[in-house]
Design a protein around this motif. Sequence first.
Motif, short mmCIF file in Angstrom:
data_model
loop_
_atom_site.label_atom_id
_atom_site.label_comp_id
_atom_site.label_asym_id
_atom_site.label_seq_id
_atom_site.Cartn_x
_atom_site.Cartn_y
_atom_site.Cartn_z
N ARG A 143 0.84 -1.20 0.00
CA ARG A 143 0.00 0.00 0.00
C ARG A 143 0.87 1.24 0.00
O ARG A 143 1.65 1.48 0.94
N ILE A 144 0.75 2.00 -1.07
CA ILE A 144 1.50 3.24 -1.23
C ILE A 144 0.54 4.41 -1.02
O ILE A 144 -0.48 4.51 -1.70
N PHE A 145 0.86 5.28 -0.08
CA PHE A 145 0.03 6.46 0.19
C PHE A 145 0.53 7.61 -0.67
O PHE A 145 1.67 8.06 -0.52
N LYS A 146 -0.30 8.06 -1.58
CA LYS A 146 0.09 9.14 -2.49
C LYS A 146 -0.24 10.49 -1.85
O LYS A 146 -1.35 11.00 -1.98
N ARG A 147 0.72 11.02 -1.13
CA ARG A 147 0.52 12.30 -0.45
C ARG A 147 1.87 12.97 -0.28
O ARG A 147 2.92 12.33 -0.49
N GLY A 148 1.87 14.20 0.14
CA GLY A 148 3.10 14.93 0.32
C GLY A 148 3.86 14.49 1.55
O GLY A 148 3.40 13.67 2.35
N HIS A 149 5.05 15.07 1.70
CA HIS A 149 5.90 14.76 2.86
C HIS A 149 5.19 15.12 4.15
O HIS A 149 5.16 14.35 5.11
N LEU A 150 4.59 16.32 4.19
CA LEU A 150 3.76 16.74 5.31
C LEU A 150 2.31 16.70 4.85
O LEU A 150 1.99 17.10 3.74
N PHE A 151 1.43 16.19 5.72
CA PHE A 151 0.02 16.12 5.32
C PHE A 151 -0.88 16.52 6.47
O PHE A 151 -0.50 16.47 7.64
N ASP A 152 -2.10 16.91 6.10
CA ASP A 152 -3.07 17.46 7.03
C ASP A 152 -4.03 16.36 7.50
O ASP A 152 -4.58 15.62 6.68
N ALA A 153 -4.24 16.28 8.81
CA ALA A 153 -5.08 15.22 9.37
C ALA A 153 -6.53 15.35 8.94
O ALA A 153 -7.20 14.34 8.69
N ASP A 154 -7.05 16.56 8.86
CA ASP A 154 -8.44 16.73 8.46
C ASP A 154 -8.67 16.24 7.03
O ASP A 154 -9.70 15.65 6.72
N LYS A 155 -7.69 16.47 6.15
CA LYS A 155 -7.81 15.98 4.78
C LYS A 155 -7.75 14.45 4.74
O LYS A 155 -8.51 13.81 4.02
N ALA A 156 -6.85 13.88 5.53
CA ALA A 156 -6.76 12.42 5.59
C ALA A 156 -8.02 11.82 6.21
O ALA A 156 -8.50 10.77 5.77
N GLY A 157 -8.56 12.49 7.22
CA GLY A 157 -9.78 12.01 7.85
C GLY A 157 -10.97 12.08 6.90
O GLY A 157 -11.78 11.14 6.83
N LEU A 158 -11.08 13.20 6.17
CA LEU A 158 -12.16 13.34 5.20
C LEU A 158 -12.05 12.28 4.11
O LEU A 158 -13.05 11.68 3.70
N ALA A 159 -10.82 12.03 3.66
CA ALA A 159 -10.61 10.99 2.65
C ALA A 159 -10.98 9.61 3.20
O ALA A 159 -11.48 8.76 2.46
N THR A 160 -10.73 9.39 4.47
CA THR A 160 -11.11 8.13 5.10
C THR A 160 -12.62 7.94 5.05
O THR A 160 -13.13 6.85 4.75
N ILE A 161 -13.36 8.99 5.34
CA ILE A 161 -14.82 8.91 5.34
C ILE A 161 -15.36 8.70 3.93
O ILE A 161 -16.25 7.89 3.70
N THR A 162 -14.80 9.41 2.95
CA THR A 162 -15.33 9.33 1.59
C THR A 162 -14.94 8.03 0.89
O THR A 162 -15.65 7.58 -0.02
N THR A 163 -13.82 7.41 1.30
CA THR A 163 -13.37 6.18 0.66
C THR A 163 -13.64 4.93 1.49
O THR A 163 -13.48 3.81 1.00
N ALA A 164 -13.99 5.11 2.78
CA ALA A 164 -14.20 3.99 3.72
C ALA A 164 -12.92 3.18 3.90
O ALA A 164 -12.97 1.98 4.18
N ARG A 165 -11.78 3.84 3.76
CA ARG A 165 -10.48 3.19 4.00
C ARG A 165 -9.65 4.07 4.91
O ARG A 165 -9.79 5.30 4.90
N ASN A 166 -8.79 3.46 5.69
CA ASN A 166 -7.89 4.20 6.57
C ASN A 166 -6.85 4.92 5.72
O ASN A 166 -5.94 4.31 5.18
N MET A 167 -6.99 6.23 5.61
CA MET A 167 -6.09 7.01 4.78
C MET A 167 -4.93 7.62 5.57
O MET A 167 -4.17 8.42 5.04
N PHE A 168 -4.81 7.23 6.84
CA PHE A 168 -3.65 7.61 7.64
C PHE A 168 -2.57 6.55 7.52
O PHE A 168 -1.41 6.85 7.32
#
Length: 279
Positions: A143-168
């Motif tokens: 599993r490769i997480f396609k995100r920047g070096h620094l990332f925002d928790a609210d964006k990862a959390g929102l992505a988790t809700i919209t995809t139903a996958r742990n995006m952290f």
Amino acid sequence: MAISNGWGRDLAQFTVLIPVYNGAEFVGEALTSVAEQTLEDVRVVVSNNASTDNTAEILSSWEPRLNMRIITQSETLPMQDHFNALLNEIETEFYMLLCHDDYLADPRTLELAQEALTENPEVAAAYCNLVYVNPARRKLATRIFKRGHLFDADKAGLATITTARNMFGIPIGIRRSSLGELRYDPQFHYAMDVDLSWALSRHQQAIHIPQVLIANRYSNANTTWKLLSQALDETRNLAQKYNVPLGRMGDLRLCMVNFMVNQKKRLFGLYQRVKSWGD
């Protein structure tokens, strides 16, 4: 009442917490992966949650080989209580929680995590890419997480809700000062890791190390299979807790996405069982 042994004075800055219940089959691999780390002066705190197999004997055999403290619970605690009891044992600047059936996939995992947190004092937690393995450590997927070096928790959390996958993903290093009084929320079981990851970095950034540094094991014993039926309700609870508006159409979309992801996870579980035949 828990029984604990102590340790002498040390220079550790990093603690690996390992909660274990009937983990005789895999806990030795988790401990081996910690023993092979390039980071020196690592503390290990293992909590044996009143296991009924030979977990205790395996842990005792490891005690002379690591800077390790073993806590033996007198009765089996609920998972959140067990994990929270371990969080109360952190005395070092950084820590990670390693499930007894997972293992560190690279000897530099803890060194890279501590380096990232030390060089970025505004960061609460460090994450990485991961590999899924079967009980025999055979690779199932990466599993490769396609995100920047620094990332925002609210964006990862929102992505988790919209995809139903742990995006952290799985944190490989957390700053103790960022944890503070935060603990696993008893309303979450399936989403307990996402909830704590979101809470940890909500007011700070998180950092991503773009390497495969941890192995997440899939087996018939995973609690994931037992908790899939709770995924939809807990995702709704996450949205409510973190003020993510859903609305009627959003909730309908959430239902559909959760259903599809749950079916994919069940198929992945079947794939794991097929892949494990003959191992």
